[in-house]
Scaffold this motif. Structure first.
Motif, PDB file in Angstrom:
ATOM      1  N   TRP A 183       0.321   7.080 -16.691  1.00 39.21           N
ATOM      2  CA  TRP A 183      -1.028   7.244 -17.032  1.00 39.21           C
ATOM      3  C   TRP A 183      -2.054   6.515 -15.971  1.00 39.21           C
ATOM      4  CZ3 TRP A 183      -3.637   2.044 -19.265  1.00 39.21           C
ATOM      5  CH2 TRP A 183      -2.476   2.052 -19.264  1.00 39.21           C
ATOM      6  N   ALA A 184      -1.699   5.515 -15.653  1.00 37.02           N
ATOM      7  CA  ALA A 184      -2.759   4.484 -14.843  1.00 37.02           C
ATOM      8  C   ALA A 184      -2.773   4.733 -13.747  1.00 37.02           C
ATOM      9  CB  ALA A 184      -1.979   3.200 -15.684  1.00 37.02           C
ATOM     10  N   ILE A 185      -1.970   5.504 -13.084  1.00 36.38           N
ATOM     11  CA  ILE A 185      -1.802   6.227 -11.512  1.00 36.38           C
ATOM     12  C   ILE A 185      -3.352   7.133 -11.196  1.00 36.38           C
ATOM     13  CG2 ILE A 185      -0.149   6.696  -9.625  1.00 36.38           C
ATOM     14  CD1 ILE A 185       1.844   5.880 -11.270  1.00 36.38           C
ATOM     15  N   GLY A 186      -4.080   6.618 -10.170  1.00 36.69           N
ATOM     16  CA  GLY A 186      -5.207   7.744  -9.486  1.00 36.69           C
ATOM     17  C   GLY A 186      -5.610   8.089 -10.872  1.00 36.69           C
ATOM     18  N   THR A 187      -5.617   7.632 -12.557  1.00 35.60           N
ATOM     19  CA  THR A 187      -6.836   7.628 -12.853  1.00 35.60           C
ATOM     20  C   THR A 187      -7.927   7.127 -13.131  1.00 35.60           C
ATOM     21  OG1 THR A 187      -5.288   6.270 -14.984  1.00 35.60           O
ATOM     22  CG2 THR A 187      -4.984   8.321 -14.746  1.00 35.60           C
ATOM     23  N   ALA A 200       0.090  -1.670  -0.186  1.00 33.57           N
ATOM     24  CA  ALA A 200      -0.278   0.041   0.020  1.00 33.57           C
ATOM     25  C   ALA A 200       0.948   0.641  -0.410  1.00 33.57           C
ATOM     26  CB  ALA A 200      -0.390   0.177   1.446  1.00 33.57           C
ATOM     27  N   ASN A 201       0.398   2.214  -0.337  1.00 32.64           N
ATOM     28  CA  ASN A 201       0.988   3.063  -0.790  1.00 32.64           C
ATOM     29  C   ASN A 201       0.413   4.502  -0.356  1.00 32.64           C
ATOM     30  OD1 ASN A 201       2.506   5.702  -1.404  1.00 32.64           O
ATOM     31  ND2 ASN A 201       2.584   5.639  -3.472  1.00 32.64           N
ATOM     32  N   TRP A 202       0.012   5.289   1.120  1.00 32.82           N
ATOM     33  CA  TRP A 202      -1.061   6.270   1.467  1.00 32.82           C
ATOM     34  C   TRP A 202      -0.678   7.878   0.468  1.00 32.82           C
ATOM     35  CZ3 TRP A 202      -1.745   3.885   6.616  1.00 32.82           C
ATOM     36  CH2 TRP A 202      -2.687   2.798   7.332  1.00 32.82           C
ATOM     37  N   LYS A 203       0.300   7.587   0.613  1.00 30.46           N
ATOM     38  CA  LYS A 203       0.806   9.426  -0.553  1.00 30.46           C
ATOM     39  C   LYS A 203       0.764   9.658   1.115  1.00 30.46           C
ATOM     40  CE  LYS A 203      -0.530   7.720  -4.137  1.00 30.46           C
ATOM     41  NZ  LYS A 203      -1.100   7.927  -6.040  1.00 30.46           N
ATOM     42  N   MET A 204      -0.295  11.252   0.582  1.00 25.90           N
ATOM     43  CA  MET A 204       0.031  12.031   1.680  1.00 25.90           C
ATOM     44  C   MET A 204      -1.956  12.634   2.217  1.00 25.90           C
ATOM     45  SD  MET A 204       1.912  16.007   1.784  1.00 25.90           S
ATOM     46  CE  MET A 204       0.333  16.713   0.241  1.00 25.90           C
ATOM     47  N   GLY A 244      11.550   6.171  -6.440  1.00 29.78           N
ATOM     48  CA  GLY A 244      11.461   6.759  -7.690  1.00 29.78           C
ATOM     49  C   GLY A 244       9.872   6.312  -8.022  1.00 29.78           C
ATOM     50  N   HIS A 245       8.709   6.930  -6.995  1.00 27.11           N
ATOM     51  CA  HIS A 245       7.932   6.843  -7.506  1.00 27.11           C
ATOM     52  C   HIS A 245       7.791   7.786  -8.376  1.00 27.11           C
ATOM     53  CE1 HIS A 245       3.128   7.374  -7.030  1.00 27.11           C
ATOM     54  NE2 HIS A 245       2.609   6.421  -6.896  1.00 27.11           N
ATOM     55  N   SER A 246       6.966   7.713  -9.499  1.00 25.37           N
ATOM     56  CA  SER A 246       6.488   8.899 -11.194  1.00 25.37           C
ATOM     57  C   SER A 246       5.363  10.094 -10.267  1.00 25.37           C
ATOM     58  CB  SER A 246       5.243   8.089 -11.589  1.00 25.37           C
ATOM     59  OG  SER A 246       4.096   8.085 -11.202  1.00 25.37           O
ATOM     60  N   GLY A 274       1.678  -1.981 -10.759  1.00 26.98           N
ATOM     61  CA  GLY A 274       0.266  -0.916  -9.783  1.00 26.98           C
ATOM     62  C   GLY A 274       0.025   0.393 -10.690  1.00 26.98           C
ATOM     63  N   GLY A 275      -1.513   0.889 -10.728  1.00 27.95           N
ATOM     64  CA  GLY A 275      -1.991   1.717 -11.761  1.00 27.95           C
ATOM     65  C   GLY A 275      -3.340   1.234 -11.566  1.00 27.95           C
ATOM     66  N   SER A 276      -3.861   2.035 -10.700  1.00 29.66           N
ATOM     67  CA  SER A 276      -5.309   1.680 -10.950  1.00 29.66           C
ATOM     68  C   SER A 276      -5.720   0.277 -10.337  1.00 29.66           C
ATOM     69  CB  SER A 276      -6.026   2.873 -11.555  1.00 29.66           C
ATOM     70  OG  SER A 276      -5.913   4.232 -11.932  1.00 29.66           O
ATOM     71  N   VAL A 277      -4.624  -0.007  -9.890  1.00 30.41           N
ATOM     72  CA  VAL A 277      -5.215  -1.769  -9.516  1.00 30.41           C
ATOM     73  C   VAL A 277      -6.374  -0.901  -8.156  1.00 30.41           C
ATOM     74  CG1 VAL A 277      -4.828  -4.130  -8.243  1.00 30.41           C
ATOM     75  CG2 VAL A 277      -2.994  -2.104  -9.580  1.00 30.41           C
ATOM     76  N   TYR A 309       6.257  -1.926 -12.341  1.00 35.93           N
ATOM     77  CA  TYR A 309       6.043  -1.058 -12.797  1.00 35.93           C
ATOM     78  C   TYR A 309       4.346  -0.322 -13.103  1.00 35.93           C
ATOM     79  CZ  TYR A 309       4.253  -0.592 -17.378  1.00 35.93           C
ATOM     80  OH  TYR A 309       3.304   0.062 -18.592  1.00 35.93           O
ATOM     81  N   GLU A 310       4.143   0.821 -13.587  1.00 28.97           N
ATOM     82  CA  GLU A 310       3.571   1.517 -12.631  1.00 28.97           C
ATOM     83  C   GLU A 310       3.732   2.618 -14.210  1.00 28.97           C
ATOM     84  OE1 GLU A 310       2.046   1.978  -8.275  1.00 28.97           O
ATOM     85  OE2 GLU A 310       3.810   3.727  -8.618  1.00 28.97           O
ATOM     86  N   PRO A 311       2.446   2.211 -15.179  1.00 28.10           N
ATOM     87  CA  PRO A 311       2.380   3.267 -15.967  1.00 28.10           C
ATOM     88  C   PRO A 311       2.118   4.627 -15.454  1.00 28.10           C
ATOM     89  CG  PRO A 311       0.845   1.525 -16.566  1.00 28.10           C
ATOM     90  CD  PRO A 311       1.787   1.217 -15.178  1.00 28.10           C
ATOM     91  N   GLY A 334       0.901  -6.036  -6.457  1.00 27.96           N
ATOM     92  CA  GLY A 334       0.835  -4.955  -6.805  1.00 27.96           C
ATOM     93  C   GLY A 334       1.224  -3.790  -5.774  1.00 27.96           C
ATOM     94  N   LEU A 335       1.329  -2.310  -6.306  1.00 24.33           N
ATOM     95  CA  LEU A 335       1.283  -1.432  -5.531  1.00 24.33           C
ATOM     96  C   LEU A 335       0.270  -0.889  -5.921  1.00 24.33           C
ATOM     97  CD1 LEU A 335       3.540   0.328  -3.485  1.00 24.33           C
ATOM     98  CD2 LEU A 335       4.632   1.217  -5.856  1.00 24.33           C
ATOM     99  N   ILE A 336       0.039  -0.054  -4.885  1.00 22.01           N
ATOM    100  CA  ILE A 336      -1.929   0.307  -4.714  1.00 22.01           C
ATOM    101  C   ILE A 336      -1.666   1.230  -3.925  1.00 22.01           C
ATOM    102  CG2 ILE A 336      -4.057  -0.882  -3.890  1.00 22.01           C
ATOM    103  CD1 ILE A 336      -2.877  -2.891  -5.523  1.00 22.01           C
ATOM    104  N   GLY A 337      -2.490   1.866  -4.829  1.00 24.15           N
ATOM    105  CA  GLY A 337      -2.381   3.960  -3.832  1.00 24.15           C
ATOM    106  C   GLY A 337      -3.955   3.408  -3.599  1.00 24.15           C
ATOM    107  N   GLY A 338      -4.689   4.424  -4.542  1.00 20.87           N
ATOM    108  CA  GLY A 338      -5.939   5.160  -3.998  1.00 20.87           C
ATOM    109  C   GLY A 338      -6.547   4.431  -3.516  1.00 20.87           C
ATOM    110  N   ALA A 339      -6.738   2.631  -3.526  1.00 22.14           N
ATOM    111  CA  ALA A 339      -7.565   1.741  -3.440  1.00 22.14           C
ATOM    112  C   ALA A 339      -7.139   1.050  -1.840  1.00 22.14           C
ATOM    113  CB  ALA A 339      -7.503  -0.029  -4.419  1.00 22.14           C
TER     114      ALA A 339
END
Ligand code: PEP
Length: 246
Positions: free
Chosen positions: A169-173, A8-12, A93-95, A206-209, A165-167, A226-231
């Protein structure tokens, strides 16, 4: 046999109250899951998150680290400090770091080296923008990002890394790479690592999983989780993703 990992990547996002609620719910939800699970909260919550995770199988991760070991670098956090807080994984190196904070391959590789030096696992992120994909440059871009890492590490060190691998264009979109699109790039990355004796490196997508697309992505032969942001900010959703990695 490569063990799956869901990180999980909870970001800020979050607050002390959110963490106090979310972590116990995730611990309960992922009980008995065979995949490795990690949570990366913002720096200031690492210590509290570590306490909340004690006794569970969930690992603690950080979202960034300094490329320097120590010294007069105001505002930076050293890898040794993260190790002291019992972090096991560190995303480098997160995008968002690359695009918004000007991090280039050389800097990201130095960060990965610091993480390895301290006995932790770098989660080294790579991925192309939409313009690069549309220009047919995906493999060239990812190949160059991976090449920077390969050029700096031995095969033993590479095997201690996780690649994500996190395209971009797929991150948070809400747009996700199809399993076929993701697998093509994962196979390419694995091939490059294999040339350096590290075919068994774990490669996350990673990317909108989400819970409803995780299983088909994780079923691909070269996708190791997976590397999971929002979810990952929703305990039920994140738990379901972890279960899809079984
Ligand atoms: C990420 O930030 O690494 C990520 C994959 O985000 P999301 O899952 O929200 O696309």
């Amino acid at each position: 046999m490569r063990r799956k990992l869901v990180a999980a990547n909870w970001k800020m996002h979050g607050s002390r109250a959110v963490i106090e609620e979310l972590i116990p719910a995730i611990i309960e939800g992922v009980g008995g899951v065979s995949a490795d699970v990690a949570i990366s909260p913002p720096f200031v919550y690492l210590e509290a998150a570590g306490r909340a995770l004690q006794g569970s199988a969930i690992a603690l991760g950080a979202q960034n680290v300094s490329a320097e070991a120590s010294g007069a670098f105001t505002g930076e956090i050293a890898a040794d400090m993260l190790r002291e807080l019992a972090c096991r994984y560190v995303i480098v190196g997160h995008s968002e770091r690359r695009a918004l904070f000007g991090e280039d391959d050389a800097l990201v590789v130095r960060k990965a080296v610091q993480v390895l030096r301290c006995g932790m696992t770098p989660v080294f992120c790579v991925g192309e923008t939409l313009a690069q994909r549309e220009a047919g440059a995906t493999l060239a871009v990812v190949g160059s990002q991976i090449g920077a890492l390969l050029g700096a590490l031995s095969s033993a060190e590479l095997l201690r890394c996780v690649i994500a691998y996190e395209p971009v264009w797929a991150i948070g979109t809400g747009l996700t790479a199809t399993p076929g699109q993701a697998q093509e790039v994962h196979a390419f990355i694995r091939g490059r690592c294999a040339e350096q004796g590290a075919a068994d490196v774990r490669i996350l997508y990673g990317g909108s999983v989400k819970a409803d697309n995780a299983a088909e992505l994780f079923a691909e032969p070269d996708i190791d989780g997976g590397l999971i942001g929002g979810a990952s900010l929703n305990a039920d959703e994140f738990t379901a993703i972890c279960r899809a990695a079984e």
